[in-house]
Scaffold this motif. Structure first.
Motif, PDB file in Angstrom:
ATOM      1  N   UNK A  69       0.827  -1.213   0.000  1.00 16.80           N
ATOM      2  CA  UNK A  69       0.000   0.000   0.000  1.00 16.80           C
ATOM      3  C   UNK A  69       0.859   1.259   0.000  1.00 16.80           C
ATOM      4  N   UNK A  70       2.006   1.185   0.649  1.00 25.06           N
ATOM      5  CA  UNK A  70       2.913   2.329   0.690  1.00 25.06           C
ATOM      6  C   UNK A  70       3.717   2.473  -0.599  1.00 25.06           C
ATOM      7  N   UNK A  71       3.719   1.421  -1.424  1.00 17.07           N
ATOM      8  CA  UNK A  71       4.502   1.433  -2.658  1.00 17.07           C
ATOM      9  C   UNK A  71       3.661   1.819  -3.869  1.00 17.07           C
ATOM     10  N   UNK A  72       2.389   1.402  -3.869  1.00 16.91           N
ATOM     11  CA  UNK A  72       1.522   1.754  -4.981  1.00 16.91           C
ATOM     12  C   UNK A  72       1.302   3.263  -4.978  1.00 16.91           C
ATOM     13  N   UNK A  73       1.233   3.855  -6.134  1.00 15.36           N
ATOM     14  CA  UNK A  73       1.133   5.313  -6.262  1.00 15.36           C
ATOM     15  C   UNK A  73      -0.135   5.839  -5.581  1.00 15.36           C
ATOM     16  N   UNK A  74       0.039   6.805  -4.699  1.00 10.59           N
ATOM     17  CA  UNK A  74      -1.052   7.416  -3.932  1.00 10.59           C
ATOM     18  C   UNK A  74      -1.823   6.404  -3.080  1.00 10.59           C
ATOM     19  N   UNK A  75      -1.247   5.219  -2.862  1.00  3.58           N
ATOM     20  CA  UNK A  75      -1.849   4.232  -1.988  1.00  3.58           C
ATOM     21  C   UNK A  75      -3.060   3.522  -2.561  1.00  3.58           C
ATOM     22  N   UNK A  76      -3.315   3.690  -3.869  1.00  2.00           N
ATOM     23  CA  UNK A  76      -4.520   3.093  -4.466  1.00  2.00           C
ATOM     24  C   UNK A  76      -4.195   2.394  -5.786  1.00  2.00           C
ATOM     25  N   UNK A  77      -5.013   1.393  -6.103  1.00  2.54           N
ATOM     26  CA  UNK A  77      -4.929   0.761  -7.414  1.00  2.54           C
ATOM     27  C   UNK A  77      -3.965  -0.410  -7.453  1.00  2.54           C
ATOM     28  N   UNK A  78      -3.456  -0.685  -8.641  1.00  2.00           N
ATOM     29  CA  UNK A  78      -2.605  -1.839  -8.897  1.00  2.00           C
ATOM     30  C   UNK A  78      -1.279  -1.390  -9.490  1.00  2.00           C
ATOM     31  N   UNK A  79      -0.270  -2.156  -9.252  1.00  2.00           N
ATOM     32  CA  UNK A  79       1.048  -1.913  -9.848  1.00  2.00           C
ATOM     33  C   UNK A  79       1.212  -2.856 -11.033  1.00  2.00           C
ATOM     34  N   UNK A  80       1.623  -2.311 -12.160  1.00  3.94           N
ATOM     35  CA  UNK A  80       1.873  -3.126 -13.350  1.00  3.94           C
ATOM     36  C   UNK A  80       3.352  -3.004 -13.708  1.00  3.94           C
ATOM     37  N   UNK A  81       4.001  -4.146 -13.855  1.00  4.78           N
ATOM     38  CA  UNK A  81       5.432  -4.191 -14.152  1.00  4.78           C
ATOM     39  C   UNK A  81       5.636  -4.957 -15.451  1.00  4.78           C
ATOM     40  N   UNK A  82       6.297  -4.319 -16.410  1.00  2.00           N
ATOM     41  CA  UNK A  82       6.611  -4.968 -17.688  1.00  2.00           C
ATOM     42  C   UNK A  82       8.121  -5.151 -17.806  1.00  2.00           C
ATOM     43  N   UNK A  83       8.530  -6.389 -18.018  1.00  4.74           N
ATOM     44  CA  UNK A  83       9.934  -6.687 -18.289  1.00  4.74           C
ATOM     45  C   UNK A  83      10.049  -7.112 -19.748  1.00  4.74           C
ATOM     46  N   UNK A  84      11.028  -6.581 -20.451  1.00  2.00           N
ATOM     47  CA  UNK A  84      11.336  -7.072 -21.789  1.00  2.00           C
ATOM     48  C   UNK A  84      12.636  -7.853 -21.721  1.00  2.00           C
ATOM     49  N   UNK A  85      12.548  -9.139 -22.025  1.00  2.81           N
ATOM     50  CA  UNK A  85      13.701 -10.031 -21.983  1.00  2.81           C
ATOM     51  C   UNK A  85      14.172 -10.248 -23.408  1.00  2.81           C
ATOM     52  N   UNK A  86      15.372  -9.796 -23.694  1.00  2.00           N
ATOM     53  CA  UNK A  86      15.875  -9.861 -25.060  1.00  2.00           C
ATOM     54  C   UNK A  86      16.046 -11.274 -25.576  1.00  2.00           C
ATOM     55  N   UNK A  87      16.490 -12.185 -24.697  1.00  2.00           N
ATOM     56  CA  UNK A  87      16.733 -13.575 -25.095  1.00  2.00           C
ATOM     57  C   UNK A  87      16.349 -14.475 -23.943  1.00  2.00           C
ATOM     58  N   UNK A  88      15.318 -15.281 -24.140  1.00  2.00           N
ATOM     59  CA  UNK A  88      14.824 -16.188 -23.106  1.00  2.00           C
ATOM     60  C   UNK A  88      14.954 -17.624 -23.579  1.00  2.00           C
ATOM     61  N   UNK A  89      15.607 -18.447 -22.758  1.00  2.00           N
ATOM     62  CA  UNK A  89      15.681 -19.869 -23.072  1.00  2.00           C
ATOM     63  C   UNK A  89      14.415 -20.544 -22.561  1.00  2.00           C
TER      64      UNK A  89
END
Length: 498
Positions: A69-89
């Motif tokens: 709750x302290x990490x999400x922006x303004x204490x509300x909603x969901x956090x979305x994280x996108x990672x782009x992996x250049x090469x995945x086995x």
């Protein structure tokens, strides 16, 4: 990872895709979000190193964000994280077969489960023309899957359960039970049965035949290559049926793909190091410990013990590297159960590290960490396409450094990059800095073609950029051929106060 995008995280509405170059500089005024961004990397590491309730360990030994709750922006909603992996086995069970997927985007949606921790609400993995969505229940016991239009609801008698272990993502298991037998595993048996029918094969017990027919391209959507043999057997079948066969194949492998992503992040954690903005104050003596120390703490507090664990040959290699750039050497002296760390500058006598400038104690952990990953240990190279990058996140390396030493640091980065290119080592150094000297020197080194440092090696990210006259809060840019910053706000480094 090659790109990172954070949404609704800390002060960020949306960072956009931030490409992680071999050297990525994070710039901005105080309290602009630089630290929040760079601390995501040790946040990820501490979450992978500890079994947690939820997905991330928000308060750990490297980062303390208190809770979700302290990490999400303004204490509300969901956090979305996108990672782009250049090469995945992408690997199958027991590593029998694998396939390299490029530019894989892993998107995680985190929501609040309870006041103190989060849960994974949705996971999406995208590559080529494939999109796999995993929807998780809040209770964290099961999920549903959708792959290019193939939905798990089409196989209602097969249960999809999730298992939490010491990985970033939960493991996906397909469970099917009939009157004769019960099967639980990482592939969908019902999807496999339909695929058998589509390709005209008789009932079988495993995926060996499928492996041979697909030539290890199990995770690819390019059905023209995957299902060559199928098309020969089905010359009069509709394109729609063959496309469904390709999609079914992706669906039945969806659990194995999550395993491959977990393997990637586990390797990323092993090849990651974080340096705090304030390093530990050195002591005159360290009590000898009969332990082999092979990593350096974020504050550098165990540097002496790390150096004490090096072989004589490795210590000499480190000193040759240090002296070539910075004109000093290190040595260890042992007496009466204690260890002393000494430094010897060019044309100066050897002195205990406590008796030299504070700048040395601040920069030494950083230099040693870089040497360890690039020169001091065996690092797998990129030509086998199966390695994750070495990633080093550094906060304010310029603290207590004279401008000339900051310039030496930039020269060191250029030499490290030149060495990595020769050895084909994938390296990402992410630096949060306020140093105009460091930035200008990197520009000069880019302009000087003899250094081997190119504009493609260095990325620049400016935070709170809209306050500097630019369009977005996060502005990504770089250097031109002549070493100048591209599209840079006028007067950013000015000492004028308005």
């Amino acid at each position: 990872m090659d790109k990172l995008r954070l949404r609704n995280y800390r002060c960020f509405d949306d960072t956009g895709d931030i490409e992680l170059k071999p050297i990525t500089l994070l710039l901005g005024a105080n309290s602009s979000g630089k630290s929040s961004f760079i601390k995501f990397f040790p946040l990820l590491q501490q979450s992978l190193e500890t079994r947690v309730n939820g997905l991330f360990l928000w308060d750990g030994q490297y980062v303390d964000f208190k809770d979700f709750k302290n990490t999400v922006r303004n204490g509300n909603g969901e956090i979305v994280i996108d990672y782009t992996i250049g090469s995945l086995e992408a690997s199958l069970m027991y590593r029998r077969r694998s396939q390299i997927l490029t530019n894989v985007i892993v998107s995680m949606t985190l929501s609040e489960k309870e006041s103190y921790y989060d849960y994974l609400k949705e996971l999406t993995i995208r590559y080529e023309d494939v999109s796999i969505k995993y929807h998780f229940t809040k209770e964290g016991k099961s999920c549903s899957i959708e792959t290019n239009g193939i939905k798990s609801t089409e196989f209602p008698t097969e249960k999809i359960s999730i298992v939490f272990d010491n990985n970033l993502l939960p493991s996906i298991r397909f469970e099917y039970e009939s009157s004769d037998f019960k099967i639980s595993g990482f592939i969908s048996q019902l999807a496999l049965s339909e695929l058998n029918e589509l390709i005209g094969k008789k009932k079988r017990t495993g995926i060996d035949l499928l492996l041979n027919e697909s030539d290890s391209k199990l995770f690819s959507y390019d059905y023209k290559k995957i299902l060559d043999e199928v098309k020969k057997r089905m010359p009069n079948e509709s394109e729609e049926k063959i496309v469904r066969a390709a999609n079914i194949q992706i669906y039945l492998m969806s659990g194995l793909l999550v395993n491959s992503v977990n393997d990637y992040f586990a390797n990323l954690s092993k090849r990651f190091s974080y340096v705090l903005p304030l390093r530990s104050i050195m002591n005159r003596y360290y009590r000898f410990q009969n332990r082999n120390v092979d990593s350096i703490d974020p504050d550098g507090g165990n540097l002496a013990m790390f150096l004490n664990s090096l072989t004589e040959k490795k210590m000499e290699e480190l000193n040759e590297w240090l002296f070539d750039i910075f004109k000093f050497r290190l040595s260890i002296t042992k007496s009466e159960g204690h260890v002393e760390l000494y430094i010897e500058e060019e044309n100066k006598p050897k002195r205990n590290l406590v008796d030299v400038g504070f700048g040395f104690t601040q920069i030494l952990p950083i230099l040693t960490i870089i040497w360890k990953f690039v020169y001091g240990s065996r690092v797998e190279v990129a030509f086998n396409h199966k390695v994750t990058p070495v990633t080093i996140a550094i906060e304010q390396p310029e603290l207590h450094l004279h401008p000339r030493f900051q310039a030496y640091f930039a020269q060191m980065l250029a030499k490290v990059m030149e060495n990595c290119k020769k050895k084909k080592i994938q390296l990402r150094i992410i630096i949060e800095t306020h140093s105009e000297v460091l930035i200008n020197k990197l520009g000069q080194l880019i302009f000087d073609s003899s250094t081997g440092l190119s504009k493609e090696d260095v990325g620049v990210v400016l935070f709170n950029a809209n306050k500097e006259g630019l369009d977005n809060y996060v502005h990504t840019t770089g250097f031109s051929d002549d070493g100048g910053l591209i599209n840079w706000p006028f007067g950013f480094f000015s000492e004028d106060v308005y």
